[in-house]
Structures are given as structure tokens and as C-alpha cells.
Design a protein around this motif. Structure first.
Motif, short mmCIF file in Angstrom:
data_model
loop_
_atom_site.label_atom_id
_atom_site.label_comp_id
_atom_site.label_asym_id
_atom_site.label_seq_id
_atom_site.Cartn_x
_atom_site.Cartn_y
_atom_site.Cartn_z
N SER A 1 -78.39 25.46 -103.95
CA SER A 1 -77.76 25.33 -105.26
C SER A 1 -78.14 23.97 -105.87
O SER A 1 -78.36 23.01 -105.13
CB SER A 1 -76.24 25.42 -105.11
N PRO A 2 -78.20 23.87 -107.20
CA PRO A 2 -78.43 22.55 -107.82
C PRO A 2 -77.38 21.53 -107.43
O PRO A 2 -77.62 20.33 -107.55
CB PRO A 2 -78.37 22.86 -109.32
N LYS A 3 -76.24 22.00 -106.94
CA LYS A 3 -75.20 21.10 -106.45
C LYS A 3 -75.11 21.14 -104.92
O LYS A 3 -74.10 20.77 -104.34
CB LYS A 3 -73.85 21.46 -107.07
N GLY A 4 -76.19 21.62 -104.30
CA GLY A 4 -76.23 21.72 -102.84
C GLY A 4 -76.59 20.41 -102.18
O GLY A 4 -76.55 19.34 -102.80
N TYR A 5 -76.98 20.51 -100.91
CA TYR A 5 -77.18 19.32 -100.09
C TYR A 5 -78.59 19.29 -99.50
O TYR A 5 -79.18 20.33 -99.20
CB TYR A 5 -76.15 19.27 -98.96
N LEU A 6 -79.10 18.09 -99.33
CA LEU A 6 -80.44 17.88 -98.77
C LEU A 6 -80.48 18.34 -97.33
O LEU A 6 -79.59 18.02 -96.53
CB LEU A 6 -80.79 16.39 -98.86
N GLY A 7 -81.51 19.11 -96.96
CA GLY A 7 -81.66 19.57 -95.59
C GLY A 7 -81.90 18.42 -94.63
O GLY A 7 -82.40 17.35 -95.00
N TYR A 8 -81.59 18.65 -93.36
CA TYR A 8 -81.66 17.59 -92.36
C TYR A 8 -83.07 17.06 -92.20
O TYR A 8 -83.28 15.87 -91.95
CB TYR A 8 -81.14 18.13 -91.02
N TYR A 9 -84.07 17.93 -92.32
CA TYR A 9 -85.46 17.52 -92.09
C TYR A 9 -86.27 17.39 -93.38
O TYR A 9 -87.47 17.13 -93.32
CB TYR A 9 -86.16 18.54 -91.18
N SER A 10 -85.63 17.53 -94.53
CA SER A 10 -86.37 17.56 -95.80
C SER A 10 -86.64 16.16 -96.33
O SER A 10 -85.75 15.30 -96.34
CB SER A 10 -85.59 18.36 -96.85
N ASN A 11 -87.86 15.94 -96.82
CA ASN A 11 -88.18 14.71 -97.56
C ASN A 11 -88.76 15.02 -98.94
O ASN A 11 -89.33 14.15 -99.57
CB ASN A 11 -89.12 13.81 -96.75
N THR A 12 -88.62 16.27 -99.36
CA THR A 12 -89.04 16.70 -100.69
C THR A 12 -87.98 17.64 -101.26
O THR A 12 -87.42 18.46 -100.54
CB THR A 12 -90.39 17.45 -100.63
N VAL A 13 -87.71 17.51 -102.54
CA VAL A 13 -86.89 18.48 -103.27
C VAL A 13 -87.72 18.97 -104.44
O VAL A 13 -88.15 18.18 -105.29
CB VAL A 13 -85.56 17.87 -103.76
N SER A 14 -88.00 20.27 -104.46
CA SER A 14 -88.86 20.87 -105.48
C SER A 14 -88.00 21.66 -106.46
O SER A 14 -87.11 22.41 -106.05
CB SER A 14 -89.89 21.80 -104.83
N VAL A 15 -88.29 21.49 -107.74
CA VAL A 15 -87.55 22.21 -108.79
C VAL A 15 -88.57 22.90 -109.69
O VAL A 15 -89.37 22.25 -110.36
CB VAL A 15 -86.67 21.26 -109.63
N ILE A 16 -88.57 24.23 -109.66
CA ILE A 16 -89.53 25.01 -110.44
C ILE A 16 -88.77 26.08 -111.23
O ILE A 16 -87.62 26.39 -110.93
CB ILE A 16 -90.59 25.67 -109.53
N PRO A 17 -89.41 26.68 -112.25
CA PRO A 17 -88.73 27.73 -113.03
C PRO A 17 -88.37 28.93 -112.17
O PRO A 17 -89.13 29.33 -111.29
CB PRO A 17 -89.77 28.11 -114.10
N GLU A 18 -87.22 29.50 -112.44
CA GLU A 18 -86.79 30.71 -111.75
C GLU A 18 -87.52 31.91 -112.35
O GLU A 18 -87.47 32.14 -113.55
CB GLU A 18 -85.28 30.90 -111.89
N GLY A 19 -88.21 32.65 -111.49
CA GLY A 19 -89.00 33.77 -111.97
C GLY A 19 -88.21 35.06 -112.01
O GLY A 19 -88.35 35.89 -111.11
N ASP A 20 -87.39 35.24 -113.02
CA ASP A 20 -86.59 36.46 -113.12
C ASP A 20 -86.99 37.29 -114.35
O ASP A 20 -86.19 38.05 -114.87
CB ASP A 20 -85.09 36.12 -113.17
N ASP A 21 -88.23 37.10 -114.81
CA ASP A 21 -88.72 37.90 -115.91
C ASP A 21 -89.92 38.73 -115.45
O ASP A 21 -90.43 38.53 -114.35
CB ASP A 21 -89.13 37.01 -117.10
N TYR A 22 -90.36 39.65 -116.28
CA TYR A 22 -91.44 40.55 -115.92
C TYR A 22 -92.53 40.51 -116.99
O TYR A 22 -92.24 40.43 -118.18
CB TYR A 22 -90.92 41.99 -115.75
#
Length: 450
Positions: free
Chosen positions: A313-334
Motif C-alpha cells: 500500500s502507499p501507506k505500507g511499510y518498507l520490506g526487511y531486505y528492500s533498498n529500493t521502492v518503485s512507483v509505476i502506473p497501475e495497469g488497469d486499462d486495456y
């Protein structure tokens, strides 16, 4: 001593939204979270209850299967909630942080003069042991198993991955302490792989064998490097440690503090100002995602890179092993007739109506659309083009699906981890979940063979 490794098979995915070489301190999170699901095959056993006060480095829980493997709090504060799911499985542990951290004091060690037993005891007691993983099975290393070698990848080739030379600049002392300590835990070598033109952060390390890696992704995957340097055979074990985790281990050895600090690259085409943030393990990603700002509302936030990360979630938490947070468009169109027209704005390993091969330096803005639907495996021969390991990828995937342990062993299952199949999953015309198939196969082997 330096040795060169050149990878020819693979696919470099160039995306828009690379992080600028700017480092800021992320606003301090109000709460932090530890997710036991980050530690595969670990069943947590709590040692404290809701409402208990914690110091940074205090043990929160340990592994039910091995009490010596402990997991520590990244901050000082109060454990406010233990969230549970089906069958009362612990899904998340929430800690309300104090404004400033107070650290639990562990004994410092001189890695040059300390023996393996003392180093291992400190790593286990402090909660640093979960940073050490093993192959086969890609799980937290068993403390009683001696590895034939230890591998560290300081060169990341994943899409929009953090630049480790930049993120860890100035941490040479801690990294060297960690590498020296790890060299005491194996009778073999500690192998450190860097990219060509690497800075002195890694290139001047001692007590290790240095390798220079070049080539497309997955050249930076530690599994690719293991396969080229010292493959894992049946009955053998190797350990792996992520480059950023070396800093935490090294600071523990030098100061006696479990300092769970992370330099995170906030990346992606949906971020207005992608850059690096200094934060802590388990922090709220909203503290820096919204600090940089978003180009649009309908986005997917991923803890990790776009190939192997976890949707949060955009209000979620960083994973224990993560050093990157990627934000890309949500692909819910056709796309209308998207399957039957020339494609200029997507990357592809195929040349059928696609033209990304003509522009190898072009960067793309991709969303989460799979551009197809799940179907039976189609024999195209594409997997082998992006899979540099000396393994038949399609055959090992099928062996995992039918749970054929003999075939899995014969095909090289002891060498692989799910991330090694991220590229084959990306280009798969059948839209099969390769990483999950491999994970299920490894879990079956762990259960049946151990």
C-alpha cells in the motif's frame, strides 16, 4: 586479486524514473513494522507482548524451529500491535517509535582478532543473522552449517536499482569489518562482485576475492555470480549477504549497536523527484513517497524492484531486505487491438511487431499490465536468451510444477532462487508465475530433502 565475469545472456530493462544522486533524510516514521513473511519458512515465536517497551536491537521474536535465530527491533519504542491472520499466523508486528532511538548495548568485536565462534554468537544474539542467507533453498542460513564460500553482490543490474557505490559511500570501514568477520565463518573465500568502474567503496576491500562483472541483467544477481564462480552441487552450501546489510553487520562489530539504517532509492516514472532517502528498516514508505510527490494517483508502490519486489500500500511499510521502492502506473486499462499492432512504447525480447531492439538506449515508461493472459507453456526458446545459468529453465519449471524431485535435483535446483527466473517471467508469452513456481519447488525440496 580481481577476476572478470562477462555475462552475454540477459536483458537490460531501461525505465524512466532513475533516482538522482541526491541523498535526503526521510521524515521519521511514527510506526515501524516487521513482517514475518519477509523471512521465508520462519515461524515466529514472540518473546514480548503488546505494550512492551523496546530498545533498538531488542529481540522481538525468534524462529520456532531454531531458537538461536533472533529478530530485533529496528527502533526503540512500544510494541503496539501484533496482527494475526488465518490460523492466528502473525502477519505484522507494529512498533510505535520514540522520537530518538535508544540502542541496546552489545559487545563490540575486533574482526581481525576474534574467532568464528565469537562472531557467530554476536550476530545471532543481536538479530543480524537474518541478513545471512543460504543456497540451496534461498532461506536464512542455518548457523550450524559451514558454507564452502560466501558471496556478496555489490553490483545491481535490476531495473532502476539503487546505485550501491553512491548509497554506501563513506561506509568503507563498516563494510571492511563485515567482510573480515565473514571470512572467519568459511573455510573457502568471500567473493565480492563489483561493476566495471566501481568506486573505492568496494574495489579496495581486503580478505576477499574481488570479481568485476559486466553484461546485461541478471549479471548483478548473486545467483548468476555463484554459477560463474563456484556453482552449488548437492550436499554443498553457500551463504549470501546483501551489500547494504554489510554496513549493519560492520557497525555492530565496531560499536555494539544494531543500527538498522537503510539508504533507499525511491524510483519510478510516477515519482516527481526520484532520489535517495536515509531511513530505517520497516519504516512507513509514505514518509518519503509523498515527500517526493507523485505524478498521478493511480499507482502501484513496490517494495523492491519491479521484477522481484512486493506490492504494498502507499501507506505500507518498507520490506526487511528492500533498498529500493518503485512507483509505476497501475495497469488497469486495456488497449484496443493491442495484440495486433506494431509496438513502439514497450520493451520486448522478441522482434515480432516490436521495435525496442532498434533503440537499445531508449528508456520506457511501463505500467503493470501483463499484456496477455495466463495459458499453457508455449515453446518459443526465448527463456534461454535471457537466462545465463547453465540450466534448462523450461524443464526445471515443469519439474517443479509436477513435483518431480529427481528431475529437479538433476536439472540444478540447488543453484537457483526465485529471483533468477524474474526475467524469464517478464518475457513469458504464457504469463506463467515463474518465481512462484520455483519458490514452491524449493519449499518442497526443503521439506522432503532438507
Amino acid at each position: 586479486m580481481s577476476k572478470d565475469i562477462k555475462i552475454n545472456k540477459g536483458l537490460t530493462i531501461r525505465l524512466k524514473g532513475e533516482a538522482d544522486k541526491t541523498l535526503s533524510n526521510a521524515p521519521r516514521s511514527r510506526t515501524f513494522a516487521i513482517r514475518p513473511s519477509d523471512f521465508h519458512l520462519i515461524t515466529p515465536k514472540m518473546v514480548i507482548k503488546e505494550g512492551a517497551k523496546l530498545l533498538a536491537g531488542d529481540t522481538v521474536f525468534y524462529s520456532k524451529a531454531n531458537e538461536s535465530i533472533k529478530f530485533s527491533s529496528p527502533v526503540s519504542g512500544t510494541l503496539t500491535k501484533i496482527e494475526r491472520g488465518a490460523k492466528r499466523v502473525i502477519t505484522r508486528i507494529l512498533i510505535e517509535a520514540e522520537p530518538q532511538d535508544t540502542f541496546k548495548a552489545y559487545s563490540s568485536l575486533n574482526p581481525e582478532t576474534s574467532d568464528a565462534a565469537a562472531i557467530k554468537e554476536l550476530l545471532l544474539a543481536s538479530g543480524c543473522w537474518p541478513f545471512v542467507k543460504q543456497r540451496p533453498y534461498d532461506v536464512i542460513a542455518h548457523p550450524d552449517t559451514a558454507p564452502k564460500a560466501i558471496f556478496i553482490s555489490a553490483h545491481s543490474t535490476a531495473p532502476l536499482a539503487a546505485d550501491l557505490d553512491f548509497a554506501l559511500n563513506g561506509k568503507e570501514k563498516e563494510i571492511q569489518a563485515a567482510v573480515t568477520a565473514l571470512s572467519k565463518l568459511t573455510e573457502g573465500d568471500v567473493h565480492v562482485s563489483v561493476g566495471s568502474g566501481a568506486s573505492s567503496t568496494f574495489s579496495n576491500l581486503k580478505n576477499c576475492v574481488l570479481h568485476t562483472v559486466s553484461g546485461p541483467h541478471p549479471a548483478g544477481n548473486v545467483g548468476t555470480q555463484i554459477a560463474k564462480i563456484d556453482p552449488v552441487n548437492k550436499g554443498e552450501t553457500v551463504w549470501t549477504v546483501a551489500a547494504q546489510d554489510l554496513v549493519i553487520i560492520g557497525e555492530l562489530l565496531l560499536t555494539g549497536k544494531f543500527n538498522a539504517e537503510r539508504v533507499v532509492a525511491l524510483v519510478g516514472s510516477s515519482v516527481k523527484a526520484p532520489k535517495y532517502y536515509r531511513t530505517r528498516i520497516g519504516s512507513e514508505v509514505s514518509t518519503f513517497v509523498y515527500d517526493s510527490g507523485l505524478e498521478e494517483e493511480n499507482v502501484r508502490v513496490i517494495s523492491g524492484d519491479v521484477l522481484t519486489g512486493t506490492k504494498i500500500s502507499p501507506k505500507g511499510y518498507l520490506g526487511y531486505y528492500s533498498n529500493t521502492v518503485s512507483v509505476i502506473p497501475e495497469g488497469d486499462d486495456y488497449e484496443f487491438f493491442g495484440w495486433n499492432k506494431p509496438v513502439f512504447d514497450k520493451i520486448s525480447a522478441s522482434r515480432a511487431l516490436t521495435f525496442s531492439w532498434m533503440f537499445p538506449k531508449k528508456k520506457y515508461e511501463l505500467d503493470t499490465n501483463t499484456n496477455g493472459e495466463h495459458r499453457a507453456f508455449v515453446l518459443t526458446g526465448n527463456y534461454e536468451r535471457v537466462f545465463p545459468l547453465d540450466i534448462y529453465p523450461l524443464q526445471i519449471l515443469k519439474a517443479c510444477m509436477v513435483e518431480d524431485l529427481d528431475a529437479m535435483e538433476a536439472l540444478g535446483m540447488y543453484e537457483v532462487a526465485p529471483e533468477d527466473f524474474a526475467l524469464t517471467e517478464f518475457i513469458c508469452v504464457s504469463k506463467q508465475p515463474h518465481q512462484q513456481i520455483i519458490r514452491n519447488g524449493l519449499d518442497l525440496m526443503y521439506k522432503e530433502i532438507g
